[in-house]
Write a protein that holds these residues in place. Structure first.
Motif: not given
Ligand SMILES: Cc1ncc(COP(=O)(O)O)c(C=O)c1O
Length: 365
Positions: A44-49, A239-242, A252-261
């Motif tokens: 969910a955290r990644i999704q919003g970003k 969630n994901t099927p597999a 990705a969670d960290k990279q998205l934070d850094d990109i948005l920063a």
């Protein structure tokens, strides 16, 4: 020191690109189960970003594949048995996506232009006037030729064809320039992680519109692994099927934070600045651009080898200095070379590259 890589060689190739140490390290978090609450929180955290970076309110699905997997997903789930898909091709990757549609049994029409050229909006308008299509598929940034196609202008034309889904590959431009998914009415917008997003390879993102899910219900043989209806069902539960690439998702969670920063606009401006630096260097060094004027890519420059230098020798020289660029792609090998200026690459990195390239050229006389 790693047995695979005794010395670090900085990548100026158009994918995989250089990945920062902090991002590599973010992958070394303790493993979590993908049916756990912790995983749903991560998703969910990644999704919003992700939605912010795609400028969309559509869901952005996380695929355990490289970008090619979403080619297959998009071709397979949007085109009905008795219908056709129109592919716009201008280089190796856009041509390959058309092949993916064909091998999945789809009836493909083409607008094909010479490598180095962009596909012009009036070509699309003309094709849509004369044919009926379930989907139009195009590549915004043709990595093989360094051409950025005018997708925002295609979008204005597509508005007149609401039953034709608009599928756009942004693999080598997402997070390097604005891709305005909702404003441009893109139905499937797909990318991989190893380009301007600057993560290791192995994961892909696809922003998918409600119209695609509606269409998919009418499409037979959507397959299993890349069926958007199955993916969407799980997406709704974070969630994901597999089993997903959990370590890449931590990164990705960290990279998205850094990109948005950094700020998306600032990131795009830095990328465009580096593209201009590269074109300026090429002109100074006596090279022409292979890509058509007015359509140069912001993320990867394809420089014509009009000086007929030995590109393999150049790369050998660069490697000894801890850097590497790309030869021309496929049939352009030897005729052009590509310099990527995307992801977290900084202007100072490029200056060091150009200094080394100037040394090589000087040595050649
Ligand atoms: C424009 C473009 N589309 C698609 C692909 C294929 O993506 P992947 O290698 O992530 O499957 C590439 C790969 O370089 C690409 O440049």
């Amino acid at each position: 020191m790693s047995p695979n890589q005794p010395d670090h060689v900085r990548l100026f190739i158009p994918g995989p690109v250089e990945v920062r140490r902090e991002i590599l390290e973010a992958q070394s978090e303790w493993m979590i189960g993908h049916r756990s609450g912790e995983f749903a929180d991560l998703y969910a955290r990644i999704q919003g970003k992700l939605q912010q970076t795609f400028y969309t309110e559509n869901p952005v699905y996380i695929y355990t594949s490289s970008g090619s997997g979403i080619w297959e997903s998009a071709s397979r789930c949007t085109v009905r048995e008795d219908a056709k898909i129109l592919h716009l091709t201008c280089g190796a990757f856009s041509e390959r996506w058309a092949d993916v549609s064909r091998v999945n049994g789809k009836d493909v029409d083409l607008i094909a232009v010479e490598w180095g050229q962009a596909i012009k909006p009036d070509q699309l308008e003309d094709a849509l006037k004369h044919g009926q299509y379930d989907a139009v598929a195009c590549v915004m940034n043709e990595t093989a030729t360094g051409v950025r196609n005018p997708v925002e202008e295609y979008a204005r034309i597509m508005e007149n064809y609401p039953d034709t889904l608009f599928l756009v590959d942004v693999v080598s431009i997402y997070c390097g320039a604005k891709v305005d998914v909702d404003a441009w009415g893109i139905d499937v917008c797909l990318t991989s992680t190893q380009k301007a997003f600057a993560l290791p390879p192995g994961m892909a993102f696809g922003a998918v519109s409600p119209a695609v899910l509606e269409r998919a219900k009418d499409v037979k043989n959507r397959g299993y692994y890349f069926d958007v209806l199955e993916i969407d069902k799980h997406h709704r539960k974070n969630n994901t099927p597999a089993t997903p690439p959990v370590s890449l998702m931590f990164a990705a969670d960290k990279q998205l934070d850094d990109i948005l920063a950094e700020g998306l606009e600032a990131r795009f401006a830095r990328t465009e600045h580096m593209a201009q630096m590269t074109r300026d260097w090429a002109a100074r060094a006596g090279f022409e651009m292979f890509s058509e004027d007015g359509y140069h890519s912001p993320t990867v420059s394809n420089v014509a080898n009009n000086r007929e230098i030995d590109i393999a020798a150049l790369n050998k020289f660069l490697r000894a200095r801890g850097m590497v660029i790309s030869n021309g792609y496929g049939k352009l090998k030897g005729q052009a070379f590509r310099i990527a200026h995307m992801g977290d690459t900084q202007p100072a990195d490029l200056e060091a590259l150009f200094a080394a390239m100037d040394d090589f050229l000087q040595q050649q006389g």
